[in-house]
Design a protein around this motif. Structure first.
Motif, short mmCIF file in Angstrom:
data_model
loop_
_atom_site.label_atom_id
_atom_site.label_comp_id
_atom_site.label_asym_id
_atom_site.label_seq_id
_atom_site.Cartn_x
_atom_site.Cartn_y
_atom_site.Cartn_z
N UNK A 91 0.88 -1.00 -0.11
CA UNK A 91 0.07 -0.02 0.01
C UNK A 91 0.91 1.29 -0.15
N UNK A 92 0.78 2.20 -1.05
CA UNK A 92 1.57 3.14 -1.13
C UNK A 92 1.35 4.37 -0.24
N UNK A 93 0.06 4.29 0.18
CA UNK A 93 -0.11 5.32 1.03
C UNK A 93 0.35 5.26 2.41
N UNK A 94 0.26 3.82 2.89
CA UNK A 94 0.85 3.56 3.97
C UNK A 94 2.44 3.84 4.05
N UNK A 95 3.02 3.30 3.06
CA UNK A 95 4.45 3.77 2.82
C UNK A 95 4.93 4.94 2.86
N UNK A 96 4.02 5.85 2.37
CA UNK A 96 4.28 7.27 2.44
C UNK A 96 4.03 7.96 3.69
N UNK A 97 3.04 7.35 4.35
CA UNK A 97 2.85 7.84 5.86
C UNK A 97 4.05 7.56 6.79
N UNK A 98 4.66 6.37 6.45
CA UNK A 98 5.68 6.06 7.36
C UNK A 98 7.04 6.76 6.77
N UNK A 99 6.87 7.34 5.56
CA UNK A 99 8.26 8.27 5.25
C UNK A 99 9.33 7.05 4.49
N UNK A 100 8.44 5.90 3.97
CA UNK A 100 9.43 4.83 3.43
C UNK A 100 9.06 4.58 2.00
N UNK A 101 10.21 4.57 1.35
CA UNK A 101 10.27 4.16 -0.19
C UNK A 101 10.92 2.70 -0.69
N UNK A 102 10.14 1.98 -1.26
CA UNK A 102 10.64 0.64 -1.62
C UNK A 102 9.96 0.39 -3.00
N UNK A 103 11.07 -0.04 -3.88
CA UNK A 103 10.60 -0.37 -5.37
C UNK A 103 9.62 -1.44 -5.62
N UNK A 104 8.78 -1.25 -6.53
CA UNK A 104 7.99 -2.20 -6.89
C UNK A 104 8.56 -2.90 -8.22
N UNK A 105 8.76 -4.08 -8.27
CA UNK A 105 9.31 -4.96 -9.48
C UNK A 105 8.14 -6.20 -9.75
N UNK A 106 7.24 -5.61 -10.76
CA UNK A 106 6.22 -6.78 -11.08
C UNK A 106 5.33 -6.31 -12.11
N UNK A 107 4.26 -6.98 -12.64
CA UNK A 107 3.28 -6.69 -13.71
C UNK A 107 2.48 -5.84 -13.64
N UNK A 108 1.72 -5.51 -14.85
CA UNK A 108 0.45 -4.40 -14.76
C UNK A 108 -0.67 -5.57 -14.79
N UNK A 109 -1.19 -5.78 -13.42
CA UNK A 109 -2.14 -6.91 -13.29
C UNK A 109 -3.47 -6.36 -14.09
N UNK A 110 -3.60 -4.95 -13.76
CA UNK A 110 -5.08 -4.46 -14.28
C UNK A 110 -4.95 -4.77 -15.96
N UNK A 111 -3.67 -4.24 -16.56
CA UNK A 111 -3.79 -4.29 -17.86
C UNK A 111 -3.94 -5.87 -18.51
N UNK A 112 -3.28 -6.86 -17.89
CA UNK A 112 -3.11 -8.29 -18.27
C UNK A 112 -4.55 -8.67 -17.97
N UNK A 113 -5.33 -8.50 -16.97
CA UNK A 113 -6.76 -8.84 -16.74
C UNK A 113 -7.67 -8.21 -17.81
N UNK A 114 -7.38 -7.27 -18.14
CA UNK A 114 -8.18 -6.45 -18.91
C UNK A 114 -8.22 -7.21 -20.41
N UNK A 115 -6.88 -7.49 -20.64
CA UNK A 115 -6.78 -8.37 -22.11
C UNK A 115 -7.03 -9.64 -22.11
N UNK A 116 -7.10 -10.44 -21.01
CA UNK A 116 -7.58 -11.86 -20.77
C UNK A 116 -9.11 -11.63 -20.76
N UNK A 117 -9.51 -10.58 -20.32
CA UNK A 117 -11.12 -10.59 -19.95
C UNK A 117 -11.54 -9.98 -21.53
N UNK A 118 -11.07 -9.36 -22.19
CA UNK A 118 -11.50 -9.05 -23.54
C UNK A 118 -11.76 -10.26 -24.35
N UNK A 119 -10.79 -11.45 -24.37
CA UNK A 119 -10.96 -12.48 -24.92
C UNK A 119 -12.00 -13.14 -24.50
#
Length: 282
Positions: free
Chosen positions: A99-127
């Motif tokens: 959760x980026x809001x909770x991380x921001x509240x704590x003043x902590x930054x971490x990298x996210x390495x991963x897929x665009x789940x929304x875009x992938x699900x949208x493409x699967x859903x369209x099929x």
């Protein structure tokens, strides 16, 4: 590399095909790096939030050099991540975003390495949506609601459903688990006899849905997500219309590589770093 490093990889259920593949890929990669001691840990199921928090805390106590984390719960795992970072242990977030809001509240930054789940699900859903007619009744079998990727995949499916003007008559969580998906879908199917298709937020749940259809010898079109090996037969017959491959083994490798670069001072531990996905059909 200037020294030996000890990195912890914290996953979800090691019983799930997706995380078995992730673990195998990470171990293969680490075996090629004599300076890297990789500690792979995970929970027994997809919902053991407290156990996963304990695993992170254990790695902190072991004073690992970095942690690569797939959080079960996008909010509940923020406090141990914040503690690790404040103790000088960089955490690389992969697969499911914290959760980026909770991380921001704590003043902590971490990298996210991963897929665009929304875009992938949208493409699967369209099929799947393309096979249906406006006003057809459809249902979504969701993942664990507290996980960001579950929310993103649900939203991606909904976009494809709305564009086709389908009727979403139910969207119920089965917490990523095959057995739970059987129970959830069984109830939905009884309640909605005009159901025309099912959107599943991972292949493990799609497997439960399709097994129930096999028992009844009645099939509706289904889509999944993850491209688990166990779904090959369903894909080859067309019972599973499509799934998304987000390359779990390589995602873990990307996370470990990123951690090593951070430890070497080559990269800052921040930002969103997309990993690839591919849509898989018959």
């Amino acid at each position: 590399m200037k020294k030996n490093y000890k990195i912890g990889l914290v996953m979800k259920s090691l019983q799930a095909d997706f995380f078995k593949v992730m673990k195998e890929g990470a171990i293969r990669y680490a075996a090629s790096l004599p300076f890297l001691d990789l500690v792979c840990v995970g929970t027994a199921t997809q919902t053991e939030i407290t156990e996963q928090i304990n695993l992170v805390n254990s790695l902190i106590n072991q004073q690992v050099d970095a942690i690569v984390l797939v959080p079960i719960d996008s909010k509940a795992l923020v406090p141990p991540v914040v503690e690790a970072v404040r103790k000088g242990i960089p955490v690389i977030n992969i697969d499911i975003r914290l959760d980026s809001d909770l991380l921001n509240q704590a003043g902590v930054e971490v990298a996210f390495v991963g897929p665009d789940n929304f875009a992938a699900a949208y493409e699967v859903g369209k099929l799947l949506s393309a096979r249906l007619q406006p006003e057809d009744e459809v249902a979504i079998i969701e993942g664990l609601a507290v996980a960001d990727n579950a929310q993103q995949r649900k939203s991606g499916f909904i976009k494809s459903i709305e564009e086709k003007r389908l009727r979403l008559i139910a969207s119920e969580p089965a917490d990523w688990e095959t057995a739970k998906a059987v129970k959830v879908f069984q109830n939905l199917w009884v309640q909605h006899s005009d159901l025309k298709a099912v959107y599943c937020s991972n292949d493990a749940m799609a497997l439960g849905v399709l097994r129930l259809m096999q028992e009844k010898d009645q099939y509706l079109p289904v889509v999944g997500f993850d491209n688990d090996a166990v779904m090959k037969d369903f894909l080859s017959t067309g019972r599973l219309v499509a799934t998304a491959d987000i390359f779990s083994s390589q995602m873990a490798v990307r996370g470990i590589e990123f951690a090593l670069n951070v430890l070497e001072g080559k990269m800052e531990n921040r930002g969103i770093h997309p990993t690839p996905y591919a849509i898989v059909e018959k």
